[in-house]
Design an enzyme around this catalytic site. Structure first.
Site, short mmCIF file in Angstrom:
data_model
loop_
_atom_site.label_atom_id
_atom_site.label_comp_id
_atom_site.label_asym_id
_atom_site.label_seq_id
_atom_site.Cartn_x
_atom_site.Cartn_y
_atom_site.Cartn_z
N ASP A 196 -0.62 -8.82 -4.98
CA ASP A 196 -1.07 -9.42 -3.72
C ASP A 196 -2.52 -9.87 -3.77
O ASP A 196 -2.86 -10.98 -3.36
CB ASP A 196 -0.80 -8.50 -2.53
CG ASP A 196 -1.49 -7.14 -2.62
OD1 ASP A 196 -1.96 -6.75 -3.72
OD2 ASP A 196 -1.53 -6.44 -1.58
N GLU A 242 -9.37 -2.78 6.67
CA GLU A 242 -9.19 -1.92 5.50
C GLU A 242 -10.21 -2.25 4.41
O GLU A 242 -10.78 -1.35 3.78
CB GLU A 242 -7.77 -2.06 4.96
CG GLU A 242 -7.46 -1.10 3.84
CD GLU A 242 -6.08 -0.51 3.92
OE1 GLU A 242 -5.66 0.11 2.93
OE2 GLU A 242 -5.41 -0.63 4.96
N ASP A 285 0.53 -5.19 2.66
CA ASP A 285 0.90 -4.09 3.54
C ASP A 285 0.83 -4.49 5.00
O ASP A 285 1.73 -4.19 5.80
CB ASP A 285 -0.03 -2.89 3.30
CG ASP A 285 0.08 -2.36 1.88
OD1 ASP A 285 0.99 -2.77 1.15
OD2 ASP A 285 -0.77 -1.53 1.51
N SER A 298 2.08 2.92 2.89
CA SER A 298 1.20 2.13 3.73
C SER A 298 1.02 2.70 5.13
O SER A 298 1.11 2.00 6.14
CB SER A 298 1.69 0.68 3.82
OG SER A 298 0.62 -0.16 4.15
N SER A 299 0.70 3.98 5.18
CA SER A 299 0.36 4.59 6.46
C SER A 299 -0.87 3.92 7.08
O SER A 299 -0.99 3.84 8.31
CB SER A 299 0.12 6.09 6.27
OG SER A 299 -0.90 6.33 5.31
N HIS A 334 0.52 -4.88 -7.17
CA HIS A 334 -0.81 -5.34 -7.59
C HIS A 334 -0.84 -6.85 -7.84
O HIS A 334 -1.72 -7.36 -8.53
CB HIS A 334 -1.30 -4.58 -8.83
CG HIS A 334 -1.67 -3.16 -8.54
ND1 HIS A 334 -2.95 -2.75 -8.29
CD2 HIS A 334 -0.90 -2.05 -8.42
CE1 HIS A 334 -2.96 -1.44 -8.04
NE2 HIS A 334 -1.72 -1.01 -8.11
N GLY A 388 -0.52 9.07 2.10
CA GLY A 388 -0.79 9.22 0.68
C GLY A 388 0.42 9.04 -0.21
O GLY A 388 0.37 9.32 -1.40
N ALA A 389 1.53 8.56 0.36
CA ALA A 389 2.77 8.41 -0.41
C ALA A 389 2.98 6.99 -0.92
O ALA A 389 4.01 6.69 -1.49
CB ALA A 389 3.96 8.83 0.46
N GLY A 390 2.01 6.09 -0.68
CA GLY A 390 2.20 4.71 -1.09
C GLY A 390 3.13 3.95 -0.16
O GLY A 390 3.69 2.93 -0.55
#
Length: 393
Positions: free
Chosen positions: A37, A171, A183, A137-138, A35, A133-135
């Site tokens: 960036d 995004e 990301d 950065s898909s 947090h 959803g795993a953090g």
């Protein structure tokens, strides 16, 4: 079946032909710097071996349309290129005008066009082994693969930093997720055995040797399977608190506030705003300290910084969840040198820096702790710093 094969087969079912090429981009793990960036601060991510693959080809029917298909969805989405300006940007807090998964690649096409790129219609088929959803950065992996493909096929000739900006715009404005650029930069410029020390204000990036395997260590990802979504409330609330804190301090962003300013900040702010601000300011310092320690002593010496980062996210930024705390505490109890949640929080994954030969023991300890706490079983796997976006075929 490989992810590339899956993407090729999906493209054939979508377009009835072979793609013009295959492009891919990785997910990322953020070693430290959470947090920071979007506060124009410092981050230290690295690209992981898990990748999103895009099989892409220029349309042969002469129609200026873009169609996207994905293993995430049963039905493809097709729109005219000249309709993209009508579909995007997505108003803050609103759902995109297309299914969210499609807003990522379509948003990239829109942002490229808006940046001056021109090209004919395309078909895009997407497959991925980056956990969603795993953090990890898909989303940036999708953006990086799509942007790399369209950059080549439309002869846009943009460099990697410019393509990262395109991905962030997709995004932020097409999907409506108020994320920073970490990301996308990690996915575009990642390197083997290195972390990326990124100044999010200037986008100056330095490759920092991570050399985890060389030190006899490994990085264990502990995916809690608790899904999170950046475009929903908690993330936006944290960002608003940071902006409020910067305004109170009279600076453009929290990047301009140092640890020495914390006493004054506490006098000026309510408790919640202050704790949000304190996390960002101390996290920026932890990134700088981690880079210095990696360069002078190597990865074995960074464990305490990882632990302090998690405590700050848990207590000051309040973005952890019980499953993340369980993962971190169990890994540390089993001998990890350091551990912390990674990504935006409210679910997702944690990482642990462990002895390479202790993977089985630490994994077993984490699984046992999850079972004892009544949590669903986590997904556990190790990652190594890997290459960024590229054309594969």
């Amino acid at each position: 079946m490989t992810t590339e094969t899956t993407a090729r087969e999906l493209f054939a079912s979508l377009a009835g032909r072979e793609p013009d090429g295959i492009w891919s981009a990785p997910g990322r793990v953020n070693l430290i710097g959470e947090h920071t960036d979007y506060n124009e601060g410092f981050v230290l991510p690295f690209a992981i071996p898990h990748r999103t693959v895009a099989a892409v080809g220029l349309r042969t029917d002469g129609l200026g349309r873009v169609s996207v298909a994905s293993t995430f969805a049963e039905e493809p989405v097709e729109v005219a290129l000249d309709e993209l300006d009508r579909l995007f940007p997505t108003p803050a807090g609103a759902q995109p005008a297309v299914p969210e998964w499609a807003a990522y690649p379509l948003g990239v096409a829109w942002a490229l066009q808006d940046a001056g790129a021109t090209g004919s219609g395309v078909d895009i088929a997407i497959a991925s082994d980056v956990p969603v959803g795993a953090g990890l950065s898909s989303s940036a992996a999708i953006e990086g693969a799509a942007a790399s493909a369209l950059n080549d096929l439309w002869n846009a000739d943009l460099d990697r930093t410019a393509l990262a900006r395109i991905g962030r715009r997709a995004e932020n404005e097409a999907v409506g997720a108020p994320t920073g650029i970490m990301d996308q930069m990690a996915s575009m410029i990642g390197g083997v055995d290195t972390a990326i020390f990124l100044d999010c204000r200037t986008l100056e990036a330095q490759q920092v040797p991570l050399a985890v395997a060389e030190a006899g260590l490994a990085i264990l990802v502990m995916d809690t399977r608790v899904k999170h979504a950046h475009s929903t409330g908690g993330y936006g609330e944290r960002r608003a608190a940071c902006e409020r804190g910067a305004a109170i301090m009279g600076v453009p962003s929290l990047r301009d506030v140092s640890v020495d300013d914390l006493t004054r900040a506490q006098e000026l702010m309510d408790d919640v705003t202050f704790r949000r601000v304190r996390h960002v300011i101390t996290e920026n310092q932890r990134v700088l300290d981690t880079v210095a320690v990696l360069r002078s002593e190597g990865p074995r010496a960074i464990g305490d910084l990882l632990v302090a980062s998690h405590a700050s996210m848990r207590d000051d930024f309040e973005i952890s969840v019980p499953e993340l705390d369980t993962a971190v505490e169990a890994a540390l109890a089993a001998g990890a040198l350091g551990a912390r949640m990674t990504g935006g929080g409210f679910g997702g994954a944690a990482i642990a820096l462990i002895e390479a030969d202790a993977e089985a023991a630490v994994s077993a300890a984490v699984e046992a702790a999850f079972a004892a706490a009544g949590h669903a079983a986590p997904a556990l796997f190790t990652v190594t710093p890997s290459a960024g976006a590229r054309r594969d075929a």
